[in-house]
Design a protein around this motif. Sequence first.
Motif, PDB file in Angstrom:
ATOM      1  N   GLY A  50       0.798  -1.220   0.000  1.00  0.00           N
ATOM      2  CA  GLY A  50       0.000   0.000   0.000  1.00  0.00           C
ATOM      3  C   GLY A  50       0.828   1.264   0.000  1.00  0.00           C
ATOM      4  O   GLY A  50       0.398   2.301  -0.522  1.00  0.00           O
ATOM      5  N   ASP A  51       2.045   1.195   0.550  1.00  0.00           N
ATOM      6  CA  ASP A  51       2.913   2.372   0.594  1.00  0.00           C
ATOM      7  C   ASP A  51       3.575   2.659  -0.745  1.00  0.00           C
ATOM      8  O   ASP A  51       4.219   3.706  -0.911  1.00  0.00           O
ATOM      9  N   ARG A  52       3.407   1.759  -1.700  1.00  0.00           N
ATOM     10  CA  ARG A  52       4.019   1.945  -3.017  1.00  0.00           C
ATOM     11  C   ARG A  52       2.992   2.329  -4.080  1.00  0.00           C
ATOM     12  O   ARG A  52       3.318   2.371  -5.272  1.00  0.00           O
ATOM     13  N   ALA A  53       1.758   2.584  -3.673  1.00  0.00           N
ATOM     14  CA  ALA A  53       0.694   2.839  -4.647  1.00  0.00           C
ATOM     15  C   ALA A  53      -0.117   4.075  -4.273  1.00  0.00           C
ATOM     16  O   ALA A  53      -0.444   4.282  -3.101  1.00  0.00           O
ATOM     17  N   LEU A  54      -0.422   4.875  -5.280  1.00  0.00           N
ATOM     18  CA  LEU A  54      -1.336   6.003  -5.153  1.00  0.00           C
ATOM     19  C   LEU A  54      -2.507   5.750  -6.092  1.00  0.00           C
ATOM     20  O   LEU A  54      -2.378   5.058  -7.098  1.00  0.00           O
ATOM     21  N   TRP A  55      -3.648   6.363  -5.773  1.00  0.00           N
ATOM     22  CA  TRP A  55      -4.851   6.104  -6.561  1.00  0.00           C
ATOM     23  C   TRP A  55      -5.507   7.430  -6.913  1.00  0.00           C
ATOM     24  O   TRP A  55      -5.725   8.285  -6.048  1.00  0.00           O
ATOM     25  N   GLU A  56      -5.833   7.606  -8.184  1.00  0.00           N
ATOM     26  CA  GLU A  56      -6.463   8.837  -8.655  1.00  0.00           C
ATOM     27  C   GLU A  56      -7.664   8.492  -9.532  1.00  0.00           C
ATOM     28  O   GLU A  56      -7.592   7.584 -10.365  1.00  0.00           O
ATOM     29  N   ARG A  57      -8.720   9.255  -9.358  1.00  0.00           N
ATOM     30  CA  ARG A  57      -9.900   9.088 -10.209  1.00  0.00           C
ATOM     31  C   ARG A  57      -9.855  10.081 -11.352  1.00  0.00           C
ATOM     32  O   ARG A  57      -9.722  11.292 -11.141  1.00  0.00           O
ATOM     33  N   HIS A  58      -9.931   9.561 -12.574  1.00  0.00           N
ATOM     34  CA  HIS A  58      -9.947  10.400 -13.775  1.00  0.00           C
ATOM     35  C   HIS A  58     -10.900   9.811 -14.794  1.00  0.00           C
ATOM     36  O   HIS A  58     -11.061   8.587 -14.873  1.00  0.00           O
ATOM     37  N   VAL A  59     -11.528  10.681 -15.570  1.00  0.00           N
ATOM     38  CA  VAL A  59     -12.262  10.275 -16.756  1.00  0.00           C
ATOM     39  C   VAL A  59     -11.278  10.426 -17.916  1.00  0.00           C
ATOM     40  O   VAL A  59     -11.083  11.513 -18.446  1.00  0.00           O
ATOM     41  N   LEU A  60     -10.621   9.337 -18.283  1.00  0.00           N
ATOM     42  CA  LEU A  60      -9.573   9.418 -19.289  1.00  0.00           C
ATOM     43  C   LEU A  60     -10.149   9.908 -20.618  1.00  0.00           C
ATOM     44  O   LEU A  60     -11.227   9.511 -21.032  1.00  0.00           O
ATOM     45  N   GLY A  61      -9.389  10.755 -21.267  1.00  0.00           N
ATOM     46  CA  GLY A  61      -9.888  11.468 -22.437  1.00  0.00           C
ATOM     47  C   GLY A  61     -10.368  12.858 -22.074  1.00  0.00           C
ATOM     48  O   GLY A  61     -10.481  13.719 -22.944  1.00  0.00           O
ATOM     49  N   GLU A  62     -10.643  13.067 -20.763  1.00  0.00           N
ATOM     50  CA  GLU A  62     -11.026  14.393 -20.272  1.00  0.00           C
ATOM     51  C   GLU A  62      -9.977  14.937 -19.310  1.00  0.00           C
ATOM     52  O   GLU A  62      -9.577  16.095 -19.412  1.00  0.00           O
ATOM     53  N   THR A  63      -9.559  14.123 -18.356  1.00  0.00           N
ATOM     54  CA  THR A  63      -8.518  14.529 -17.421  1.00  0.00           C
ATOM     55  C   THR A  63      -7.463  13.432 -17.374  1.00  0.00           C
ATOM     56  O   THR A  63      -7.711  12.278 -17.761  1.00  0.00           O
ATOM     57  N   PHE A  64      -6.272  13.796 -16.878  1.00  0.00           N
ATOM     58  CA  PHE A  64      -5.154  12.859 -16.906  1.00  0.00           C
ATOM     59  C   PHE A  64      -4.205  13.197 -15.760  1.00  0.00           C
ATOM     60  O   PHE A  64      -4.049  14.368 -15.404  1.00  0.00           O
ATOM     61  N   PRO A  65      -3.545  12.176 -15.187  1.00  0.00           N
ATOM     62  CA  PRO A  65      -2.607  12.452 -14.091  1.00  0.00           C
ATOM     63  C   PRO A  65      -1.437  13.319 -14.546  1.00  0.00           C
ATOM     64  O   PRO A  65      -1.024  13.274 -15.706  1.00  0.00           O
ATOM     65  N   GLU A  66      -0.886  14.059 -13.623  1.00  0.00           N
ATOM     66  CA  GLU A  66       0.297  14.864 -13.907  1.00  0.00           C
ATOM     67  C   GLU A  66       1.558  14.015 -13.724  1.00  0.00           C
ATOM     68  O   GLU A  66       1.554  12.995 -13.050  1.00  0.00           O
ATOM     69  N   GLY A  67       2.642  14.467 -14.335  1.00  0.00           N
ATOM     70  CA  GLY A  67       3.931  13.818 -14.137  1.00  0.00           C
ATOM     71  C   GLY A  67       4.335  12.936 -15.299  1.00  0.00           C
ATOM     72  O   GLY A  67       3.592  12.761 -16.274  1.00  0.00           O
ATOM     73  N   SER A  68       5.540  12.376 -15.200  1.00  0.00           N
ATOM     74  CA  SER A  68       6.057  11.447 -16.204  1.00  0.00           C
ATOM     75  C   SER A  68       6.412  10.140 -15.522  1.00  0.00           C
ATOM     76  O   SER A  68       6.715  10.110 -14.322  1.00  0.00           O
ATOM     77  N   PHE A  69       6.414   9.068 -16.316  1.00  0.00           N
ATOM     78  CA  PHE A  69       6.498   7.718 -15.757  1.00  0.00           C
ATOM     79  C   PHE A  69       7.398   6.842 -16.628  1.00  0.00           C
ATOM     80  O   PHE A  69       7.446   6.988 -17.846  1.00  0.00           O
ATOM     81  N   ASP A  70       8.096   5.918 -15.973  1.00  0.00           N
ATOM     82  CA  ASP A  70       8.984   4.996 -16.674  1.00  0.00           C
ATOM     83  C   ASP A  70       8.204   3.887 -17.380  1.00  0.00           C
ATOM     84  O   ASP A  70       8.713   3.273 -18.311  1.00  0.00           O
ATOM     85  N   LEU A  71       7.000   3.627 -16.918  1.00  0.00           N
ATOM     86  CA  LEU A  71       6.100   2.683 -17.573  1.00  0.00           C
ATOM     87  C   LEU A  71       4.686   3.242 -17.516  1.00  0.00           C
ATOM     88  O   LEU A  71       4.209   3.604 -16.436  1.00  0.00           O
ATOM     89  N   VAL A  72       4.045   3.317 -18.666  1.00  0.00           N
ATOM     90  CA  VAL A  72       2.618   3.624 -18.708  1.00  0.00           C
ATOM     91  C   VAL A  72       1.925   2.382 -19.248  1.00  0.00           C
ATOM     92  O   VAL A  72       2.174   1.951 -20.377  1.00  0.00           O
ATOM     93  N   ASN A  73       1.076   1.792 -18.406  1.00  0.00           N
ATOM     94  CA  ASN A  73       0.388   0.540 -18.715  1.00  0.00           C
ATOM     95  C   ASN A  73      -1.081   0.831 -18.985  1.00  0.00           C
ATOM     96  O   ASN A  73      -1.788   1.349 -18.119  1.00  0.00           O
ATOM     97  N   ALA A  74      -1.534   0.498 -20.181  1.00  0.00           N
ATOM     98  CA  ALA A  74      -2.936   0.718 -20.563  1.00  0.00           C
ATOM     99  C   ALA A  74      -3.497  -0.609 -21.054  1.00  0.00           C
ATOM    100  O   ALA A  74      -3.296  -0.983 -22.208  1.00  0.00           O
ATOM    101  N   GLN A  75      -4.191  -1.311 -20.179  1.00  0.00           N
ATOM    102  CA  GLN A  75      -4.738  -2.624 -20.500  1.00  0.00           C
ATOM    103  C   GLN A  75      -6.248  -2.512 -20.714  1.00  0.00           C
ATOM    104  O   GLN A  75      -6.999  -2.177 -19.798  1.00  0.00           O
ATOM    105  N   PHE A  76      -6.674  -2.758 -21.940  1.00  0.00           N
ATOM    106  CA  PHE A  76      -8.090  -2.867 -22.271  1.00  0.00           C
ATOM    107  C   PHE A  76      -8.875  -1.591 -21.950  1.00  0.00           C
ATOM    108  O   PHE A  76      -9.892  -1.624 -21.256  1.00  0.00           O
ATOM    109  N   LEU A  77      -8.382  -0.483 -22.472  1.00  0.00           N
ATOM    110  CA  LEU A  77      -9.136   0.772 -22.348  1.00  0.00           C
ATOM    111  C   LEU A  77     -10.249   0.773 -23.391  1.00  0.00           C
ATOM    112  O   LEU A  77     -10.259   1.547 -24.346  1.00  0.00           O
TER     113      LEU A  77
END
Length: 212
Positions: free
Chosen positions: A88-115
């Motif tokens: 739990g200390d390694r995970a954050l959770w954000e609610r977004h309507v993808l296509g309308e809003t998106f998390p800030e920041g950059s990432f070494d892996l972006v995983n998009a499974q079955f959008l």
Amino acid sequence: MTETHPSKAAEFWEARYRDGGPLWSGRPNALLVREASDLAPGRALDLGCGEGADAVWLASRGWRVTGVDISQTALERAARHAAEAGVGDRALWERHVLGETFPEGSFDLVNAQFLQSPVELDQGRALRHAARAVAPGGTLLIVMHAGWPSWQSEPPFDADFPTLQGVLDELALPEADWTVQTLETVRSAHVSPDGVEGFREDNVWRVRRANS
């Protein structure tokens, strides 16, 4: 957890999660495991994280993960899953309507499974945002169903299944900055909810951003 404004898609998915038990198996997606097991842990973004199986798997391998979903109920289940798994200390959770809003920041892996969704989702815009969120040297992994399962004789709703080349065209990634590492349609055995043996085909895109 970060919350955004409601939408028809949000109402649909929230009702799906809220009005029943767990929707998914609790196991990470097999193609994520196949494609990401050789990656060095860093910061990961899991889009459409659902009940958190992929995010928990990544966190258990040393990644610091931000999980994103449209459903608050799904995110609450994902947070419990992570806590129960001791990550739990390694995970954050954000609610977004993808296509309308998106998390800030950059990432070494972006995983998009079955959008993919039976209700309106700006998939193209979400995937373009996903590509922009990949840090230099990072990886974008996309997996989507390539068609209906073999036992589905009558589609339950209209759906456009993206092709391998179609998604590459949508992303329009400069060849000088990106390397395609996986571009494949994978067939795997599945059993329908009624016990019918069959298969599904999924498309896989794994692309790596140059270091600079």
